[in-house]
Design a protein around this motif. Structure first.
Motif, mmCIF file in Angstrom:
data_model
loop_
_atom_site.group_PDB
_atom_site.id
_atom_site.type_symbol
_atom_site.label_atom_id
_atom_site.label_comp_id
_atom_site.label_asym_id
_atom_site.label_seq_id
_atom_site.Cartn_x
_atom_site.Cartn_y
_atom_site.Cartn_z
ATOM 1 N N ILE A 14 0.882 -1.171 0.000
ATOM 2 C CA ILE A 14 0.000 0.000 0.000
ATOM 3 C C ILE A 14 0.917 1.217 0.000
ATOM 4 O O ILE A 14 1.518 1.550 1.023
ATOM 5 C CB ILE A 14 -0.940 0.012 1.208
ATOM 6 N N ASP A 15 1.041 1.847 -1.151
ATOM 7 C CA ASP A 15 2.070 2.885 -1.332
ATOM 8 C C ASP A 15 3.424 2.250 -1.018
ATOM 9 O O ASP A 15 3.815 1.307 -1.681
ATOM 10 C CB ASP A 15 1.753 4.109 -0.473
ATOM 11 N N ASP A 16 4.112 2.725 0.027
ATOM 12 C CA ASP A 16 5.400 2.126 0.384
ATOM 13 C C ASP A 16 5.321 1.340 1.682
ATOM 14 O O ASP A 16 6.354 1.033 2.297
ATOM 15 C CB ASP A 16 6.469 3.217 0.500
ATOM 16 N N ASP A 17 4.118 0.986 2.094
ATOM 17 C CA ASP A 17 3.936 0.146 3.272
ATOM 18 C C ASP A 17 3.754 -1.303 2.816
ATOM 19 O O ASP A 17 2.901 -1.595 1.982
ATOM 20 C CB ASP A 17 2.704 0.578 4.073
ATOM 21 N N LEU A 18 4.560 -2.180 3.369
ATOM 22 C CA LEU A 18 4.483 -3.605 3.050
ATOM 23 C C LEU A 18 3.742 -4.297 4.194
ATOM 24 O O LEU A 18 4.200 -4.295 5.336
ATOM 25 C CB LEU A 18 5.898 -4.178 2.906
ATOM 26 N N VAL A 19 2.568 -4.850 3.885
ATOM 27 C CA VAL A 19 1.728 -5.470 4.912
ATOM 28 C C VAL A 19 1.701 -6.976 4.697
ATOM 29 O O VAL A 19 1.455 -7.452 3.588
ATOM 30 C CB VAL A 19 0.295 -4.911 4.877
ATOM 31 N N PHE A 20 1.950 -7.728 5.765
ATOM 32 C CA PHE A 20 1.952 -9.187 5.730
ATOM 33 C C PHE A 20 0.779 -9.719 6.543
ATOM 34 O O PHE A 20 0.422 -9.161 7.581
ATOM 35 C CB PHE A 20 3.243 -9.762 6.329
ATOM 36 N N LEU A 21 0.208 -10.827 6.083
ATOM 37 C CA LEU A 21 -0.748 -11.606 6.864
ATOM 38 C C LEU A 21 -0.157 -12.992 7.047
ATOM 39 O O LEU A 21 0.058 -13.718 6.070
ATOM 40 C CB LEU A 21 -2.097 -11.703 6.147
ATOM 41 N N ASP A 22 0.126 -13.344 8.294
ATOM 42 C CA ASP A 22 0.668 -14.661 8.633
ATOM 43 C C ASP A 22 -0.500 -15.542 9.072
ATOM 44 O O ASP A 22 -1.057 -15.346 10.159
ATOM 45 C CB ASP A 22 1.706 -14.516 9.758
ATOM 46 N N ILE A 23 -0.901 -16.484 8.209
ATOM 47 C CA ILE A 23 -2.056 -17.327 8.493
ATOM 48 C C ILE A 23 -1.832 -18.164 9.749
ATOM 49 O O ILE A 23 -2.729 -18.296 10.597
ATOM 50 C CB ILE A 23 -2.347 -18.262 7.300
ATOM 51 N N PRO A 178 -18.931 -17.849 -3.124
ATOM 52 C CA PRO A 178 -18.445 -16.501 -2.809
ATOM 53 C C PRO A 178 -16.983 -16.542 -2.387
ATOM 54 O O PRO A 178 -16.486 -17.574 -1.917
ATOM 55 C CB PRO A 178 -19.341 -16.059 -1.651
ATOM 56 N N THR A 179 -16.307 -15.439 -2.559
ATOM 57 C CA THR A 179 -14.925 -15.319 -2.109
ATOM 58 C C THR A 179 -14.906 -14.586 -0.772
ATOM 59 O O THR A 179 -15.511 -13.518 -0.628
ATOM 60 C CB THR A 179 -14.079 -14.536 -3.129
ATOM 61 N N TRP A 180 -14.239 -15.176 0.190
ATOM 62 C CA TRP A 180 -14.075 -14.555 1.507
ATOM 63 C C TRP A 180 -12.794 -13.728 1.431
ATOM 64 O O TRP A 180 -11.697 -14.269 1.313
ATOM 65 C CB TRP A 180 -13.967 -15.641 2.563
ATOM 66 N N VAL A 181 -12.937 -12.421 1.451
ATOM 67 C CA VAL A 181 -11.820 -11.516 1.198
ATOM 68 C C VAL A 181 -11.361 -10.858 2.495
ATOM 69 O O VAL A 181 -12.186 -10.386 3.295
ATOM 70 C CB VAL A 181 -12.210 -10.422 0.177
ATOM 71 N N PHE A 182 -10.048 -10.803 2.671
ATOM 72 C CA PHE A 182 -9.446 -10.109 3.808
ATOM 73 C C PHE A 182 -8.678 -8.913 3.250
ATOM 74 O O PHE A 182 -7.917 -9.045 2.283
ATOM 75 C CB PHE A 182 -8.512 -11.046 4.577
ATOM 76 N N GLY A 183 -8.909 -7.750 3.839
ATOM 77 C CA GLY A 183 -8.271 -6.538 3.348
ATOM 78 C C GLY A 183 -7.689 -5.721 4.486
ATOM 79 O O GLY A 183 -8.056 -5.896 5.659
ATOM 80 N N VAL A 184 -6.787 -4.829 4.127
ATOM 81 C CA VAL A 184 -6.123 -3.986 5.123
ATOM 82 C C VAL A 184 -6.040 -2.547 4.614
ATOM 83 O O VAL A 184 -6.106 -2.282 3.414
ATOM 84 C CB VAL A 184 -4.694 -4.493 5.441
ATOM 85 N N ARG A 185 -5.891 -1.646 5.549
ATOM 86 C CA ARG A 185 -5.579 -0.262 5.231
ATOM 87 C C ARG A 185 -4.525 0.213 6.230
ATOM 88 O O ARG A 185 -4.303 -0.428 7.275
ATOM 89 C CB ARG A 185 -6.816 0.624 5.328
ATOM 90 N N THR A 186 -3.870 1.284 5.933
ATOM 91 C CA THR A 186 -2.825 1.803 6.826
ATOM 92 C C THR A 186 -3.107 3.264 7.189
ATOM 93 O O THR A 186 -3.840 3.963 6.499
ATOM 94 C CB THR A 186 -1.442 1.697 6.171
ATOM 95 N N TRP A 187 -2.500 3.650 8.259
ATOM 96 C CA TRP A 187 -2.556 5.051 8.735
ATOM 97 C C TRP A 187 -3.982 5.587 8.842
ATOM 98 O O TRP A 187 -4.357 6.472 8.116
ATOM 99 C CB TRP A 187 -1.677 5.943 7.850
ATOM 100 N N PRO A 188 -4.738 5.103 9.829
ATOM 101 C CA PRO A 188 -4.379 4.093 10.831
ATOM 102 C C PRO A 188 -4.554 2.684 10.262
ATOM 103 O O PRO A 188 -5.373 2.471 9.365
ATOM 104 C CB PRO A 188 -5.375 4.339 11.950
#
Length: 218
Positions: A14-23, A178-188
């Motif tokens: 997200i821009d220059d933020d690298l976001v990880f999801l560790d299952i 259906p697709t179960w979607v996980f999403g993120v945003r930053t700041w906050p």
């Protein structure tokens, strides 16, 4: 250099933020980076900073560059339409409760109760996909209308993970995919999940979800 993501890890820039999801850890990690330091190409992370790559491997978020890359499901796209609005514009679609809906409701309730004892990995473990084509959107919306009629009486809490999980079980029991979607945003930073079919948000508003970058879909 390039390093593939670990099998249990998903990521998004997200821009220059690298976001990880560790299952496996049931955790998100947000790594703000200097502009241009890293980029994602599918499940491969590209960076000119060798130390960054080594630290991600040491943290278990990535693997050595010579490791075999495991193909992942294509990253879902943000929805642009909302099922609630489509139902409002389709007065001919009426929620008619049938025996198959009661059976699907039982599957949803059992799924909701089981989720209290499951790890995040168990919760999102991909279900076997049928070989047949899924029902058309009109059929899905008709079944969703039944769910919306029943939902106020169901033992659901306000957590999106729980609500979406129950709806996913209900729709899949009726043959939908259906697709179960996980999403993120930053700041906050904020994480969210929802269900969608193609570009239609099933249990949320597409306008609200435009603030989230999908990181994982199942």
């Amino acid at each position: 250099m390039e390093v593939p993501l670990a099998q249990h890890v998903h990521a998004v820039m997200i821009d220059d933020d690298l976001v990880f999801l560790d299952i496996d850890a049931d955790a998100y990690f947000c790594l703000p980076l200097p502009p241009g330091l890293a980029s994602l190409d599918g499940r491969r992370l590209r960076t000119g900073d060798t130390r960054l790559a080594e630290e991600l491997v040491a943290a278990g978020l990535a693997r050595n560059s010579d490791a075999e890359t495991i193909a992942g499901r294509e990253q879902p796209q943000r929805p642009v339409r909302t099922a609630r609005r489509l139902l409002e514009l389709s007065p001919h679609i009426r929620p008619r409760l049938r025996a198959r809906h009661l059976a699907a409701l039982g599957a949803a309730i059992r799924s909701g109760l089981a989720s209290k004892r499951q790890s995040f990995r168990q919760l999102v473990e991909p279900a076997a996909r049928p070989d047949t084509a899924p029902p058309e959107l009109a059929g899905l919306l008709a079944d969703l209308a039944v769910w919306r009629r029943l939902a106020p009486w169901l033992p659901m809490d306000g957590v999106c993970l729980f609500r979406s999980g129950m709806l996913a079980a209900f729709l899949r029991a009726l043959g939908h995919q259906p697709t179960w979607v996980f999403g993120v945003r930053t700041w906050p930073f904020q994480a969210h999940c929802w269900l969608q079919a193609d570009d239609v948000a099933l249990d949320d508003e597409a306008e609200r979800l435009s603030a989230f970058a999908p990181i994982f879909g199942v």
